[in-house]
Write a protein that holds these residues in place. Structure first.
Motif, PDB file in Angstrom:
ATOM      1  N   UNK A  28       0.496  10.915   9.012  1.00 48.67           N
ATOM      2  CA  UNK A  28      -0.176  12.027   8.369  1.00 48.67           C
ATOM      3  C   UNK A  28      -1.793  11.455   8.521  1.00 48.67           C
ATOM      4  N   UNK A  29      -2.126  10.397   9.234  1.00 52.19           N
ATOM      5  CA  UNK A  29      -3.327   9.836   9.538  1.00 52.19           C
ATOM      6  C   UNK A  29      -4.189  10.970   9.952  1.00 52.19           C
ATOM      7  N   UNK A  30      -5.421  11.296   9.250  1.00 56.11           N
ATOM      8  CA  UNK A  30      -6.170  12.542   9.760  1.00 56.11           C
ATOM      9  C   UNK A  30      -5.982  13.801   8.971  1.00 56.11           C
ATOM     10  N   UNK A  31      -4.712  14.136   8.440  1.00 58.94           N
ATOM     11  CA  UNK A  31      -4.305  15.259   7.974  1.00 58.94           C
ATOM     12  C   UNK A  31      -4.778  15.213   6.253  1.00 58.94           C
ATOM     13  N   UNK A  32      -4.597  13.919   5.792  1.00 57.38           N
ATOM     14  CA  UNK A  32      -5.148  13.681   4.470  1.00 57.38           C
ATOM     15  C   UNK A  32      -5.626  12.421   4.250  1.00 57.38           C
ATOM     16  N   UNK A  33      -6.187  12.105   3.021  1.00 49.25           N
ATOM     17  CA  UNK A  33      -6.553  10.743   2.603  1.00 49.25           C
ATOM     18  C   UNK A  33      -5.306  10.485   2.008  1.00 49.25           C
ATOM     19  N   UNK A  34      -4.839   8.959   2.112  1.00 54.37           N
ATOM     20  CA  UNK A  34      -3.815   8.426   1.428  1.00 54.37           C
ATOM     21  C   UNK A  34      -4.355   7.056   0.770  1.00 54.37           C
ATOM     22  N   UNK A  35      -3.932   6.826  -0.672  1.00 54.13           N
ATOM     23  CA  UNK A  35      -4.051   5.581  -1.164  1.00 54.13           C
ATOM     24  C   UNK A  35      -2.682   5.318  -1.631  1.00 54.13           C
ATOM     25  N   UNK A  36      -2.383   4.066  -1.084  1.00 51.30           N
ATOM     26  CA  UNK A  36      -0.933   3.560  -0.939  1.00 51.30           C
ATOM     27  C   UNK A  36      -0.927   2.215  -1.881  1.00 51.30           C
ATOM     28  N   UNK A  37      -0.179   2.381  -2.997  1.00 48.61           N
ATOM     29  CA  UNK A  37      -0.074   1.064  -3.969  1.00 48.61           C
ATOM     30  C   UNK A  37       1.240   0.608  -3.476  1.00 48.61           C
ATOM     31  N   UNK A  38       1.312  -0.722  -2.821  1.00 46.61           N
ATOM     32  CA  UNK A  38       2.472  -1.209  -2.272  1.00 46.61           C
ATOM     33  C   UNK A  38       2.656  -2.645  -2.246  1.00 46.61           C
ATOM     34  N   UNK A  39       3.765  -3.150  -2.569  1.00 48.72           N
ATOM     35  CA  UNK A  39       4.121  -4.660  -2.538  1.00 48.72           C
ATOM     36  C   UNK A  39       4.592  -5.211  -1.202  1.00 48.72           C
ATOM     37  N   UNK A  40       5.112  -4.297  -0.181  1.00 51.02           N
ATOM     38  CA  UNK A  40       5.759  -4.383   0.830  1.00 51.02           C
ATOM     39  C   UNK A  40       4.486  -4.595   1.948  1.00 51.02           C
ATOM     40  N   UNK A  41       4.532  -6.038   2.396  1.00 53.92           N
ATOM     41  CA  UNK A  41       3.239  -6.170   3.185  1.00 53.92           C
ATOM     42  C   UNK A  41       3.292  -5.569   4.624  1.00 53.92           C
ATOM     43  N   UNK A  42       4.667  -5.590   4.855  1.00 55.61           N
ATOM     44  CA  UNK A  42       4.808  -5.237   6.382  1.00 55.61           C
ATOM     45  C   UNK A  42       4.508  -3.566   6.196  1.00 55.61           C
ATOM     46  N   UNK A  43       4.933  -2.875   5.105  1.00 52.16           N
ATOM     47  CA  UNK A  43       4.333  -1.636   5.187  1.00 52.16           C
ATOM     48  C   UNK A  43       2.942  -1.299   5.142  1.00 52.16           C
ATOM     49  N   UNK A  44       2.082  -2.066   4.294  1.00 49.58           N
ATOM     50  CA  UNK A  44       0.821  -2.472   4.176  1.00 49.58           C
ATOM     51  C   UNK A  44       0.055  -2.510   5.716  1.00 49.58           C
ATOM     52  N   UNK A  45       0.522  -3.448   6.293  1.00 46.99           N
ATOM     53  CA  UNK A  45      -0.194  -4.005   7.430  1.00 46.99           C
ATOM     54  C   UNK A  45       0.126  -2.894   8.688  1.00 46.99           C
ATOM     55  N   UNK A  46       1.144  -2.370   8.414  1.00 49.23           N
ATOM     56  CA  UNK A  46       1.383  -1.149   9.554  1.00 49.23           C
ATOM     57  C   UNK A  46       1.111   0.222   9.480  1.00 49.23           C
ATOM     58  N   UNK A  47       0.434   0.455   8.111  1.00 46.81           N
ATOM     59  CA  UNK A  47      -0.085   1.740   7.687  1.00 46.81           C
ATOM     60  C   UNK A  47      -1.602   1.701   7.523  1.00 46.81           C
ATOM     61  N   UNK A  48      -1.983   0.840   6.950  1.00 44.56           N
ATOM     62  CA  UNK A  48      -3.439   0.689   6.218  1.00 44.56           C
ATOM     63  C   UNK A  48      -4.616   0.669   7.098  1.00 44.56           C
ATOM     64  N   UNK A  49      -5.637   1.370   7.088  1.00 47.07           N
ATOM     65  CA  UNK A  49      -6.828   0.922   7.822  1.00 47.07           C
ATOM     66  C   UNK A  49      -7.697   0.192   7.061  1.00 47.07           C
ATOM     67  N   UNK A  50      -7.654   0.044   5.745  1.00 48.81           N
ATOM     68  CA  UNK A  50      -8.452  -0.720   4.718  1.00 48.81           C
ATOM     69  C   UNK A  50      -7.505  -1.005   3.641  1.00 48.81           C
ATOM     70  N   UNK A  51      -7.807  -2.106   2.991  1.00 49.27           N
ATOM     71  CA  UNK A  51      -7.044  -2.841   2.010  1.00 49.27           C
ATOM     72  C   UNK A  51      -8.142  -3.016   0.819  1.00 49.27           C
TER      73      UNK A  51
END
Length: 242
Positions: free
Chosen positions: A186-209
């Motif tokens: 979805x990167x580039x298709x829409x802007x995403x704000x992810x509220x997440x505890x799973x740090x593996x998910x965070x580090x593999x998806x987010x460009x900014x934190x």
């Protein structure tokens, strides 16, 4: 507001009986990127997101979307602007099929065009891995699959901003891996704000934190900058629920 920013806040504060859940939050969400909002339990993440969505009125401060102040807009009008969100607690229609759930969301943008709605439903259910369950009642799904159905309902609205609150909660490891792939597609298709505890998910998806702690912004930066931040390590990354 910077043209590269789709949503921002200035001095956003929420008080309950004199106790501040959020204090003077200045926040900027880059357009077309995936940002993660993290922090320990009780950091004020859900309250902050509630103010962004319009479900919780701010005590003071401002929320801007596409350069316009949206403080006075209720949640349903913010949805009409292109802000979609999922909750920590699933909010699907248990007595309706998956197709009917997603179709309700799709009609917000597509209206009564049955063919267009059906095509959108098929597309988003396939993207979240639920295509083979289209005729199943949502109430018969596992909790994890209901989370995926909520994501499909959000995607069906073609949101300009998609806010996902704890989306991987209840997902099996294989489903988490598929979720990471989905977010990255979805990167580039829409802007995403992810509220997440799973740090593996965070580090593999987010460009900014952005990191919240005790209702305030503790730090903001790239994944590498956040990982190396000693204050973040002390407040969050070193804790057992990270």
């Amino acid at each position: 507001m910077d043209a590269m920013t789709i949503l921002s806040t200035k001095g956003l504060t929420k008080s309950y009986g004199g106790i501040k859940a959020n204090t003077d939050i200045d926040f900027a969400l880059p357009r077309g990127k995936t940002m993660a909002l993290i922090g320990p339990n009780g950091a004020g993440k859900s309250t902050f997101v509630g103010m962004l969505c319009g479900r919780i009125p701010a005590t003071s401060g401002d929320v801007f979307f596409e350069g316009e102040n949206i403080n006075a807009l209720p949640a349903h009008q913010r949805i009409s602007l292109g802000i979609a969100y999922t909750f920590q607690i699933t909010s699907v229609f248990a007595g309706l099929s998956l197709h009917e759930n997603v179709a309700l969301a799709a009609r917000r943008r597509l209206g009564a065009d049955v063919a267009a709605v059906d095509a959108k439903v098929a597309d988003v259910l396939a993207r979240v891995g639920l295509a083979e369950r289209t005729d199943q009642n949502a109430g018969d799904l596992s909790y994890g699959h209901q989370r995926l159905l909520e994501i499909a309902m959000g995607l069906a609205q073609d949101p300009r901003l998609f806010i996902l609150d704890e989306p991987t909660q209840g997902l099996a490891d294989s489903e988490v891996a598929d979720f990471i792939t989905l977010i990255n597609t979805l990167a580039g298709e829409t802007t995403i704000l992810l509220i997440e505890h799973n740090m593996d998910v965070v580090m593999q998806t987010a460009t900014h934190i952005t990191v919240l702690n005790a209702g305030e912004v503790l730090a903001a930066g790239t994944p590498d900058e956040i990982r190396a931040n000693t204050a973040v390590q002390a407040a969050y990354l070193g804790t057992s629920d990270a």
